[in-house]
Scaffold this motif. Structure first.
Motif, short mmCIF file in Angstrom:
data_model
loop_
_atom_site.label_atom_id
_atom_site.label_comp_id
_atom_site.label_asym_id
_atom_site.label_seq_id
_atom_site.Cartn_x
_atom_site.Cartn_y
_atom_site.Cartn_z
N VAL A 26 14.95 -8.01 -0.31
CA VAL A 26 15.10 -9.08 1.14
C VAL A 26 14.32 -10.22 1.28
CG1 VAL A 26 13.97 -6.16 2.28
CG2 VAL A 26 12.62 -8.33 1.77
N GLU A 27 14.51 -10.93 1.86
CA GLU A 27 14.72 -12.63 2.15
C GLU A 27 13.03 -12.31 1.68
OE1 GLU A 27 16.33 -15.87 1.64
OE2 GLU A 27 17.52 -13.80 2.19
N LYS A 28 12.14 -11.46 2.62
CA LYS A 28 10.86 -12.06 2.69
C LYS A 28 10.29 -10.43 2.83
CE LYS A 28 9.81 -16.02 2.09
NZ LYS A 28 9.35 -16.90 0.94
N VAL A 29 9.21 -10.66 2.28
CA VAL A 29 8.06 -9.07 1.92
C VAL A 29 6.50 -9.49 3.35
CG1 VAL A 29 8.82 -7.54 0.63
CG2 VAL A 29 6.87 -9.13 0.19
N PRO A 30 6.47 -9.10 4.04
CA PRO A 30 4.82 -9.11 4.79
C PRO A 30 3.58 -9.52 3.84
CG PRO A 30 5.62 -7.41 4.96
CD PRO A 30 6.86 -7.59 4.17
N THR A 31 4.01 -9.23 3.02
CA THR A 31 2.69 -8.86 1.83
C THR A 31 2.61 -8.05 0.80
OG1 THR A 31 -0.09 -8.50 2.29
CG2 THR A 31 1.53 -7.10 2.86
N LYS A 32 2.23 -8.54 -0.31
CA LYS A 32 1.53 -7.55 -1.78
C LYS A 32 1.51 -6.79 -0.93
CE LYS A 32 1.43 -10.97 -4.49
NZ LYS A 32 0.63 -12.43 -5.79
N ALA B 32 -1.64 7.84 -10.93
CA ALA B 32 -0.71 7.98 -10.07
C ALA B 32 -0.29 9.56 -10.90
CB ALA B 32 0.52 7.01 -9.96
N SER B 33 0.43 10.49 -10.12
CA SER B 33 0.78 11.08 -10.31
C SER B 33 2.11 11.64 -9.99
CB SER B 33 0.14 12.26 -10.12
OG SER B 33 -0.01 12.75 -8.96
N SER B 34 2.97 11.07 -8.99
CA SER B 34 4.24 11.24 -8.40
C SER B 34 4.42 9.62 -8.19
CB SER B 34 4.08 11.74 -7.38
OG SER B 34 3.23 11.99 -6.18
N GLU B 35 4.12 9.01 -7.26
CA GLU B 35 5.07 8.25 -7.09
C GLU B 35 4.52 6.79 -6.57
OE1 GLU B 35 8.57 7.89 -3.50
OE2 GLU B 35 6.57 7.77 -2.66
N VAL B 36 5.10 5.69 -7.19
CA VAL B 36 4.25 4.12 -7.00
C VAL B 36 5.47 3.91 -6.19
CG1 VAL B 36 3.61 2.19 -7.84
CG2 VAL B 36 2.99 4.53 -9.22
N CYS B 37 4.47 2.80 -4.44
CA CYS B 37 6.03 2.13 -4.19
C CYS B 37 5.04 1.13 -3.81
CB CYS B 37 5.71 2.90 -2.68
SG CYS B 37 6.55 4.52 -2.18
N ALA B 38 5.83 -0.76 -3.70
CA ALA B 38 5.28 -1.30 -4.34
C ALA B 38 6.11 -1.99 -3.18
CB ALA B 38 4.97 -1.80 -5.81
N LEU B 39 5.64 -3.52 -3.11
CA LEU B 39 6.22 -4.70 -2.37
C LEU B 39 5.81 -6.03 -2.93
CD1 LEU B 39 5.27 -4.19 2.05
CD2 LEU B 39 7.29 -3.83 0.76
N VAL B 40 6.83 -6.61 -2.90
CA VAL B 40 6.54 -7.83 -4.96
C VAL B 40 6.98 -9.00 -3.83
CG1 VAL B 40 6.50 -8.72 -7.23
CG2 VAL B 40 6.41 -6.10 -6.34
N THR B 41 5.39 -10.12 -4.00
CA THR B 41 6.36 -10.74 -3.14
C THR B 41 6.68 -11.98 -5.14
OG1 THR B 41 3.34 -12.35 -3.47
CG2 THR B 41 4.37 -10.87 -1.63
N GLY B 42 7.13 -13.28 -4.48
CA GLY B 42 7.92 -14.30 -5.03
C GLY B 42 6.32 -15.71 -5.80
N ARG B 43 5.15 -14.75 -5.04
CA ARG B 43 4.58 -15.93 -6.24
C ARG B 43 3.14 -14.94 -6.72
NH1 ARG B 43 5.64 -16.00 -0.28
NH2 ARG B 43 3.98 -14.07 -0.22
N PRO B 44 3.00 -15.15 -8.14
CA PRO B 44 2.40 -14.12 -8.76
C PRO B 44 0.88 -14.83 -8.68
CG PRO B 44 4.02 -15.15 -9.72
CD PRO B 44 4.49 -15.86 -8.66
#
Length: 348
Positions: free
Chosen positions: A194-200, A130-142
Motif C-alpha cells: 500500500v502507499e502507507k501503513v498506519p503503524t508498524k 509462532a506456530s501457525s501464522e505471523v501477520c505484519a505491517l512494515v514501514t519504510g523507516r527501519p
C-alpha cells in the motif's frame, strides 16, 4: 546437522571422516580434514565423551568410529527424553500461571518493552514462538528492527508458519528491499503493498501483537498486547489494511511486481444493481438468465472481495467503493436508480 545433539562443525566433520574410513590415526585424520593435529585430537576426545568414537585396544593411537545407528540413536533418544521433560515443565509452569491469573488484571494484558536490544529480542521471540501464522505491517523507516528478520522468517517458515505481510511502497526503494521481498515470496509468503501503513505491527497466531511506542529520537520501546479488546482492534486494523493492499508476486528475472487489484466484473455489477433495486436472488437469476446458485455464488464472492459478512455491509461497501452509482437522475425506484443524498443502498 548434528548440532542438535551437541556437536560443533569440527566435531561433526571429524566423525564423518572417521565413519568414512572406519578407523584412523590422528595424523591421517588431520590431513583428511585439513585441521591441525591438536584440533583433530580434541574433536576425537569430545566424540569419545559422546560415545561416538573410541581408541583401539589393538593398536595404540588408532581411533575407531562407533556405529552411527547405535551411537546416534542413543543420543537422539536422550535428546527426545530431555525435550519431553522440558515440555512437561513448560506445561506445569503454564498451568501454574493460568491458575494464578485466571482473571488477568489490565496491566497483565499489555507489556512495555524498553531498549533497542530488548525490543529486537522480543520481535524475534514473537516470530520464533509462532506456530501457525505471523501477520505484519512494515514501514519504510527501519528503526530498531530493520525491516524483517530473514533468518527468523526462514526458521518459522520451515516449521510451517505462514506469513501475511503488508509493506508500504517506500520499502521497495530501500537498498535491500527488492531482494528481501523476492526471498520472502520465494518462501511462499503472501506480501501486499500500500502507499502507507498506519503503524508498524506484528501479530503472532492471532493471540499476541507488538506495536512501537516511541518515535525517532526517543529510547526505543514497544507495546506487546495479549488477547484483549485492544488486541482485537489491532487485528482488525491489520485485516483492513490487508484488504486494501495490492498483492506482490515474483516477476521475470526474479524481480517483484504488483498484481492488479481485483474488482467485480460486469456480471457482478449487474447482480449488485438488481439486488440493490430490491429484487430477490431468484428474480435476479431469471432477469440475467443465470442459475440461482450462480447468483448466490457471485454474491458470496463479492462479500469475500469486500471483506464483509452480511449483505447490508456489502451494500455499504459497494456504495463507498463506487461499485454502484450514487446519483442517477430521473430514477423511479426501479432498476437500482437512486437520487442524490438518498444515502447508501441496501441489498435485499
Amino acid at each position: 546437522m548434528l548440532g542438535a545433539i551437541g556437536l560443533d562443525e569440527a566435531q561433526e566433520s571429524t566423525y564423518r571422516a572417521l565413519v568414512a574410513v572406519g578407523a584412523g590415526e590422528v595424523p591421517d585424520l588431520a590431513h583428511r580434514l585439513a585441521l591441525p593435529e591438536a584440533d583433530t585430537e580434541r574433536a576425537l576426545r569430545r566424540l569419545e565423551r559422546h560415545g561416538l568414537a573410541a581408541q583401539s585396544s589393538a593398536r595404540a593411537g588408532r581411533w575407531v568410529a562407533a556405529p552411527p545407528g547405535v551411537a546416534l540413536g542413543a543420543l537422539l533418544t536422550q535428546q527426545r527424553h530431555e525435550l519431553e521433560q522440558a515440555e512437561m515443565a513448560a506445561a506445569l509452569l503454564a498451568e501454574e500461571y493460568r491458575s494464578e491469573a485466571a482473571e488477568p488484571a489490565v496491566h497483565d494484558l499489555v507489556e512495555v518493552v524498553t531498549g533497542a536490544s530488548a525490543v529486537a529480542h522480543r520481535f524475534l521471540q514473537l516470530q520464533l514462538g509462532a506456530s501457525s501464522e505471523v501477520c505484519a505491517l512494515v514501514t519504510g523507516r527501519p528503526n530498531v528492527v530493520a525491516g524483517r528478520d530473514n533468518e527468523a522468517e526462514e526458521r518459522a517458515a520451515a516449521r510451517g508458519v505462514t506469513y501475511r505481510v503488508v509493506i508500504e511502497r517506500e520499502v521497495l526503494a530501500l537498498p535491500a528491499g527488492i531482494s528481501e521481498l523476492a526471498a520472502a515470496l520465494g518462501r511462499e509468503e503472501r506480501v501486499r503493498v500500500v502507499e502507507k501503513v498506519p503503524t508498524k505491527l506484528v501479530v503472532a497466531d492471532r493471540t499476541l501483537a507488538m506495536v512501537p511506542l516511541t518515535g525517532r529520537g526517543a529510547e526505543p520501546s514497544a507495546l506487546v498486547v495479549h488477547a484483549s479488546g485492544l488486541f482485537e482492534s489491532l487485528m482488525g486494523l491489520f485485516e483492513a489494511v490487508w484488504r486494501e493492499a495490492l498483492p506482490l508476486r515474483l516477476g521475470e528475472g526474479g524481480g517483484v511486481a504488483e498484481e492488479p487489484g481485483r474488482g467485480p466484473d460486469a456480471t457482478d455489477l449487474q447482480v449488485l444493481s438488481l439486488l440493490l433495486a430490491g429484487m430477490t436472488d431468484a428474480s435476479v437469476a431469471k432477469q440475467l438468465e443465470l442459475g440461482l446458485r450462480t447468483v448466490q455464488r457471485r454474491v458470496k464472492g463479492l462479500m469475500e472481495l469486500a471483506g464483509v459478512t452480511t449483505r447490508l455491509q456489502l451494500g455499504w461497501h459497494a456504495y463507498e467503493r463506487g461499485w454502484v452509482a450514487r446519483d442517477r437522475p430521473g430514477g423511479d425506484g426501479r432498476g437500482g436508480a437512486r437520487t442524490a443524498g438518498s444515502g447508501p443502498p441496501r441489498l435485499a
